[in-house]
Design a protein around this motif. Structure first.
Motif, PDB file in Angstrom:
ATOM      1  N   GLY A  43      -0.028   0.062   6.094  1.00 46.10           N
ATOM      2  CA  GLY A  43       1.218   0.812   6.299  1.00 46.10           C
ATOM      3  C   GLY A  43       2.399  -0.039   5.888  1.00 46.10           C
ATOM      4  O   GLY A  43       2.237  -1.023   5.156  1.00 46.10           O
ATOM      5  N   GLY A  44       3.564   0.318   6.369  1.00 49.30           N
ATOM      6  CA  GLY A  44       4.781  -0.406   5.985  1.00 49.30           C
ATOM      7  C   GLY A  44       5.098  -1.490   6.991  1.00 49.30           C
ATOM      8  O   GLY A  44       5.849  -1.267   7.946  1.00 49.30           O
ATOM      9  N   THR A  45       4.555  -2.686   6.777  1.00 54.67           N
ATOM     10  CA  THR A  45       4.758  -3.740   7.773  1.00 54.67           C
ATOM     11  C   THR A  45       6.128  -4.409   7.647  1.00 54.67           C
ATOM     12  O   THR A  45       6.511  -5.186   8.510  1.00 54.67           O
ATOM     13  N   ASP A  60      -1.925  -3.587   3.903  1.00 52.54           N
ATOM     14  CA  ASP A  60      -1.875  -3.922   5.326  1.00 52.54           C
ATOM     15  C   ASP A  60      -1.776  -2.661   6.176  1.00 52.54           C
ATOM     16  O   ASP A  60      -1.267  -2.667   7.287  1.00 52.54           O
ATOM     17  N   ASP A 111       0.811  -1.214   0.000  1.00 51.97           N
ATOM     18  CA  ASP A 111       0.000   0.000   0.000  1.00 51.97           C
ATOM     19  C   ASP A 111       0.852   1.276   0.000  1.00 51.97           C
ATOM     20  O   ASP A 111       0.525   2.251  -0.686  1.00 51.97           O
ATOM     21  N   LEU A 112       1.956   1.287   0.757  1.00 53.48           N
ATOM     22  CA  LEU A 112       2.755   2.521   0.775  1.00 53.48           C
ATOM     23  C   LEU A 112       3.451   2.742  -0.569  1.00 53.48           C
ATOM     24  O   LEU A 112       3.529   3.870  -1.059  1.00 53.48           O
ATOM     25  N   GLY A 157      -1.422  -5.084  -2.048  1.00 58.07           N
ATOM     26  CA  GLY A 157      -1.612  -5.792  -0.784  1.00 58.07           C
ATOM     27  C   GLY A 157      -1.656  -4.743   0.312  1.00 58.07           C
ATOM     28  O   GLY A 157      -0.626  -4.163   0.669  1.00 58.07           O
TER      29      GLY A 157
END
Ligand SMILES: Cc1ncc(C[n+]2csc(CCOP(=O)(O)OP(=O)(O)O)c2C)c(N)n1
Ligand SMILES: [Mg+2]
Length: 561
Positions: free
Chosen positions: A490-492, A488, A460-461, A486
């Protein structure tokens, strides 16, 4: 000739570029660059080149990068002076590190307006140093005695972008970006004469160099990093050597692919016994490969691919290409790797329906079978199944681009060998420009006749970072593209940082995870993309196998963990 020396010089430069095989020109609007843009538009009308217009120069740069990745022919970008030129820097750095030919044509103010506070005038010569193979601050048109102000620049620029000896520091034989800074005085352009035209020359070919001959002796593995391509598979095949092919290599196919390679490289009794490594492309996805490339007891031969020589152990030998001495292969060594590999195959396809149970005469058995079936269909997607679905739906006539989010690492870990054209910006592994690069790949592959779809898999980011690339001119051919996000939240990728165990959770979230509440659906609608939100494997399989005629965004919600 017109009454504008700028227009004459620009027209002759564009004609030279077309004559030297340039097919694609990406243009961002601006006043100082008008002569270049109009000459390009003129040649596009004649069908000599293709023109693509993007208002954001950063997007234009990455679009050109995508086109050049796909065609391996230098792609030109035209922009005006000032910050416009600076926005080409990210794509230029990526192109330099991944060996992709680009021609940056930046319009500039004439020297008397530089450094004196004039409007939109800055220091453009050298702006892309040290990421260009060659750069030139051209003379102002109308100042060269006898005319022909920009004569010869086109041919030189194309040759340098394709890997001809250029700047002293540039590695010979490797493609990369070139910068022509083009100062112009008023009148900045004039209508071109109707007879203005050019003929399309043959596409330039890469510089070739003598291969390094590899003797048979040592226990060898082939490592295929980003953009290694089919040559890596061919080498592994000819040498009968195990092939450790990153998912972004374009070489994860053939008989000798090693599945689960990270584990096997860690294994002292297998990875620990490697004596020689042949590297193609730019490996970046695993700690284990990096550790291997740093070993100074291993003979490493690196086939050149980007602007920097790969040499992590201080004694890596560089080669322009590699071929194998005839002789008997080491079947025992290969066999050990192949046995290890087959033990690491992962099956992520949904299990086949229990036909017997579904048709059982016993209602209890039937009910359980139906329930199991429904559970499988409704099971939320995870990262593994997401990348597996995309990989299975993608065929050699398609293109696949991975962003630098977690999903590329998951794909690298779980996906099996299959012949797929894969792209990624692993030169610097930035999360910028992913969508723009993919649109360039889609446009170029379709223009060259590929019948398939370009798919992009990213987080997403990375998607939000390049949201400007969703903007498409209404009068250009629609690419067939599926952008699979994909999401989630933020930045997982940062949840795996060691510091996550000790730093305050709220701080980690704020400065690394960087949560957002962006509505991807609204963005898709605003920019005129089709949109689907998909939560199950069955629905994803369906979306990926349905015909694609234009631009689609597929959002897949993913858990943070
Ligand atoms: C231009 C740029 N800025 C910052 C980074 C550092 N970075 C690497 S991954 C990442 C977050 C990616 O988030 P997302 O795309 O959502 O993927 P996820 O980690 O959630 O899978 C960032 C900021 C980078 N690689 N490139
Ligand atoms: Mg994310």
């Amino acid at each position: 000739m017109t009454s504008s020396p700028a227009a004459d010089a620009a027209a002759s430069l564009l004609a030279d570029l077309a004559g030297n095989g340039i097919r694609d020109v990406v243009i961002s609007p601006g006043s100082r660059s008008q002569a270049l843009a109009l000459a390009a538009a003129h040649l596009a009308h004649q069908g000599v080149i293709r023109v693509h217009v993007r208002i954001d120069e950063r997007v234009a740069g990455f679009t050109a990068l995508g086109i050049a990745r796909e065609t391996r022919v230098p792609t030109a970008v035209i922009c005006t002076s000032g910050t416009a030129a600076a926005n080409l820097l990210p794509a230029t750095m990526e192109a330099f590190h991944s060996g992709v030919p680009l021609l940056l044509l930046t319009a500039d103010r004439p020297p008397e307006l530089r450094g004196v506070g004039a409007n939109q005038a800055t220091i453009q010569p050298g702006l892309f140093d040290p990421f260009v193979r060659w750069q030139h601050d051209a003379p102002v048109p109308g100042t060269t005695p006898g005319g022909g102000d920009w004569d010869g620049l086109g041919v030189q620029a194309v040759a340098a972008a394709m890997g001809a000896d250029a700047a002293p520091a540039a590695i010979p034989g490797v493609a990369g970006p070139v910068h022509l800074n083009l100062p112009m005085r008023e009148p900045l352009s004039n209508a071109l004469p109707v007879e203005y035209g050019a003929s399309a020359g043959a596409a330039p070919t890469p510089e070739s160099a003598a291969p390094v001959m590899l003797e048979r002796g040592p226990r060898t593995v082939v490592i295929a990093g980003a953009d290694a391509g089919a040559a890596a598979e061919e080498l592994s095949h000819t040498g009968s050597w195990p092939l450790i092919a990153e998912i972004v290599s374009g070489a994860r196919f053939g008989r000798y692919v090693v599945h689960g390679y990270r584990e096997h490289l860690r294994d002292e009794s297998l990875g620990g016994r490697i004596e020689r490594v042949i590297v193609l492309g730019h490996p970046t996805l695993s700690r284990e490969v990096t550790a291997l490339l740093r070993r100074d007891d291993v003979d490493i031969v690196a086939v050149r691919s980007g602007g920097e020589e790969l040499n992590m152990n201080g004694r890596t030998r560089a080669a322009a290409s590699a071929s194998v001495e005839p002789g008997a292969p080491d079947r025992e060594w290969l066999g050990e790797w192949m046995r290890a590999s087959s033990g690491s195959l992962i099956d992520l396809s949904e299990s086949a329906p229990d036909h017997e149970g579904l048709h059982s005469a016993d209602p209890a058995i039937r009910r359980d079978a139906v329930r199991a079936e429904l559970d499988a269909v409704r099971r939320p997607l995870d990262r593994e199944r997401l990348v597996d679905a995309v990989w299975r739906a993608t065929w050699p006539h398609d293109r696949l681009m991975f962003g630098s989010s977690r999903l590329v690492r998951v794909a690298d870990t779980v996906l099996r060998g299959k012949k797929v054209s894969v792209h990624s910006n692993r030169g610097l592994a930035g999360i910028d420009g992913t969508v723009a690069t993919a649109t360039g790949i889609a446009i170029a592959s379709q223009a060259e006749g590929a019948a398939g779809v370009t798919r992009v898999v990213l987080g997403d980011l990375a998607f939000l970072h390049d949201v400007g690339a969703l903007l498409f001119p209404p009068d250009e051919q629609e690419p067939r593209i599926q952008v699979i996000v994909g999401n989630d939240g933020g930045g997982t990728i940062f949840d795996g940082l060691e510091v996550a165990a000790s730093a305050p959770r709220a701080d980690l979230d704020r400065v690394f995870y960087t949560p957002h509440t962006a509505q991807i659906e609204q963005l898709a609608r605003a920019y005129g993309w089709e949109y689907q939100r998909i939560t199950t494997r069955a629905a994803l399989d369906q979306a990926l196998t349905s015909p694609v005629t234009g631009r689609q965004i597929i959002e897949v919600p993913l858990p943070r963990g």
